[in-house]
Design a protein around this motif. Structure first.
Motif, mmCIF file in Angstrom:
data_model
loop_
_atom_site.group_PDB
_atom_site.id
_atom_site.type_symbol
_atom_site.label_atom_id
_atom_site.label_comp_id
_atom_site.label_asym_id
_atom_site.label_seq_id
_atom_site.Cartn_x
_atom_site.Cartn_y
_atom_site.Cartn_z
ATOM 1 N N ALA A 122 -2.790 9.368 -6.825
ATOM 2 C CA ALA A 122 -2.702 8.652 -5.558
ATOM 3 C C ALA A 122 -4.074 8.147 -5.125
ATOM 4 O O ALA A 122 -5.105 8.653 -5.567
ATOM 5 C CB ALA A 122 -2.139 9.582 -4.485
ATOM 6 N N PRO A 123 -4.093 7.152 -4.231
ATOM 7 C CA PRO A 123 -5.376 6.724 -3.660
ATOM 8 C C PRO A 123 -6.084 7.899 -2.978
ATOM 9 O O PRO A 123 -5.439 8.818 -2.471
ATOM 10 C CB PRO A 123 -4.964 5.677 -2.607
ATOM 11 N N VAL B 131 1.049 3.987 -3.059
ATOM 12 C CA VAL B 131 0.875 5.445 -2.949
ATOM 13 C C VAL B 131 2.022 6.138 -3.686
ATOM 14 O O VAL B 131 1.809 7.086 -4.457
ATOM 15 C CB VAL B 131 0.847 5.900 -1.472
ATOM 16 N N GLN B 132 3.251 5.664 -3.466
ATOM 17 C CA GLN B 132 4.396 6.284 -4.124
ATOM 18 C C GLN B 132 4.278 6.189 -5.646
ATOM 19 O O GLN B 132 4.494 7.157 -6.369
ATOM 20 C CB GLN B 132 5.688 5.604 -3.671
ATOM 21 N N ALA C 178 0.840 -1.206 0.000
ATOM 22 C CA ALA C 178 0.000 0.000 0.000
ATOM 23 C C ALA C 178 0.874 1.255 0.000
ATOM 24 O O ALA C 178 0.614 2.215 -0.736
ATOM 25 C CB ALA C 178 -0.935 0.004 1.211
ATOM 26 N N ILE C 179 1.927 1.246 0.812
ATOM 27 C CA ILE C 179 2.850 2.391 0.840
ATOM 28 C C ILE C 179 3.498 2.556 -0.536
ATOM 29 O O ILE C 179 3.558 3.658 -1.084
ATOM 30 C CB ILE C 179 3.917 2.176 1.939
ATOM 31 N N SER D 133 1.175 8.122 -7.187
ATOM 32 C CA SER D 133 1.327 9.577 -7.070
ATOM 33 C C SER D 133 2.059 10.146 -8.280
ATOM 34 O O SER D 133 1.894 11.320 -8.609
ATOM 35 C CB SER D 133 2.111 9.924 -5.803
ATOM 36 N N VAL E 82 10.206 11.870 -9.449
ATOM 37 C CA VAL E 82 10.516 10.605 -8.783
ATOM 38 C C VAL E 82 9.957 10.645 -7.366
ATOM 39 O O VAL E 82 10.290 11.533 -6.589
ATOM 40 C CB VAL E 82 12.028 10.376 -8.753
ATOM 41 N N ALA E 83 9.104 9.667 -7.055
ATOM 42 C CA ALA E 83 8.475 9.663 -5.727
ATOM 43 C C ALA E 83 9.281 8.855 -4.721
ATOM 44 O O ALA E 83 9.124 9.026 -3.539
ATOM 45 C CB ALA E 83 7.063 9.105 -5.818
ATOM 46 N N ALA E 84 10.111 7.984 -5.184
ATOM 47 C CA ALA E 84 10.848 7.133 -4.231
ATOM 48 C C ALA E 84 12.036 6.492 -4.926
ATOM 49 O O ALA E 84 12.042 6.364 -6.124
ATOM 50 C CB ALA E 84 9.938 6.056 -3.691
#
Lengths: 264, 264
Positions: free
Chosen positions: B186-187, B174-175, B170-171, B178, B262-264
């Motif tokens: 995103a959710p 989201v990344q 789930a985490i 997004s 870049v989200a992560a």
């Protein structure tokens, strides 16, 4: 007295006029966790940080014997510039001085690690509430069953800090903290404490007191800077120096400099 | 027959050899939801999309009367290039043709909206499982109590799709999502269906069948492209043309082009 910059906090520590917690001081400046180790352990510890970047996000390290870390502050003396230190011998706390010059050795290497103060500032700027700050206490912190990746004598479970959030804020918090890999980054877990070995959310292993998770909220967990302290203590080095809890190193870096691209 | 590009799918539709769902066709190419409305309603609907970007992420629109949207595909005829359409009069379904040339008018405006196929591809590429794809069914879809922002005759609740995920996934989801604001982003919620007006997660309002949420998982909810269809039907326009569920427009855009930083 107000402190506007990292430098002013370091100078106040050095002059002996500041010996308390640094939360809220010099807003916008990066605060760091400190670990000082004998040179013989430095490579293993640096590798431990590289292998466990969420728990141990390395912001800077010194050359052996040098009390300076120019990348974090041009005028920075790691022996005097924190409010208060802890000195450990063979894993046992032996002193809590405001200056560690008397313990200095030519082989000591200093490691500065990112801390949650930076991402909490980012959360507040985006109107995501941080309950333990509202309560004026530290975060609730827990030992988990999540293993770290070992390096030499350094190993042990990840320590996490918890912030309760409603679902919309939890989603936003994932987005925001993902932008800050240098200060723990995204949460490592949310929602099911028992999945990460936390039996009772009401009983933190560290921290001053529990932080309530209300109905309709999740506990959201981030890797915590207590992890490296925990594994160092377990490794029982003949000498180790850390910051005292809450008494961080103020750097010249800005929190916003740590942000990567745009998550949302 | 395999379809490697958006153009090849459009040509197959135009030639009448493809009239089924497009999931999995032309991997990597953006698929879009379609809404065609009389010109008198076009400005209100475009504004509705702008006001509700998570539910109605607008990828492109035509000029009045034009069946072409060059930004989405140079060789694109919206009247023939989808596998199957639905034609609505005063909010009532009147036909499900494979070609809507017979309904064309000089004032019709076509809107193409991003759909979850794009972000599901991104999830799978990052090894985040999508259970309804494993079950070979559509996602479980629910009416919520989340209001949309009205525009002219268009208003009503947000419709969401649900994917069950464990906390770590789930985490990650989201990344990942997004980074795709053009395809719902995103959710909008996770974890507590009752907070968004869903009384029974086992009874989706749309979709072929429930999708199981297992112990230790969250239901994670994204804004769904059925939202615009739902509000259009409620507005009862004298004419509206949409895609048939699952039978999307294939564009020349690449999913990866839709990714932001870049989200992560």
């Amino acid at each position: 007295m107000k402190y506007e910059t990292g430098l002013s906090v370091r100078h106040a520590c050095r002059e002996g006029v500041l010996n308390h917690q640094t939360a809220g001081l010099a807003p916008g400046f990066v605060q760091g966790n400190l670990a000082i180790l004998p040179g013989a352990l430095a490579e293993d510890f640096e590798r431990f940080c590289q292998l466990n970047p969420q728990a141990c996000p390395l912001l800077g390290r010194s050359e052996p014997g040098s009390p300076h870390i120019p990348a974090l502050g041009l005028d920075l003396d790691i022996r005097t510039d924190l409010p208060r230190y802890r000195v450990w011998r063979d894993g046992v706390l032996v002193d809590e001085p405001e200056d560690v010059s008397a313990f200095w050795r030519d082989d000591l290497v200093s490691f500065v690690l990112g801390c949650s103060h930076s991402f909490e500032e980012a959360l507040l700027e985006e109107a995501v509430p941080v309950r333990h700050l509202e309560m004026n206490v530290g975060p609730a912190v827990y030992l988990t069953s999540i293993p770290t990746v070992p390096s030499g004598p350094f190993s042990g479970p990840m320590v996490v800090s918890m912030r309760p959030l409603n679902p919309a804020d939890a989603i936003r918090a994932v987005q925001i903290t993902s932008r800050f890999p240098a200060v723990h980054g995204a949460p490592v877990h949310l929602g099911f404490p028992e999945q990460i070995g936390i039996a009772d959310i009401g009983k933190p292993d560290y921290g001053t007191q529990p932080v309530e998770v209300r109905a309709g909220e999740f506990p959201v967990f981030w890797a915590c800077g207590i992890t490296p302290q925990s594994v160092i203590m377990a490794a029982k080095p003949e000498l180790a120096i850390t910051h005292m809890a809450g008494c961080m190193l103020l750097t010249d870096l800005r929190n916003e400099e740590l942000a990567t691209g745009v998550a949302a």
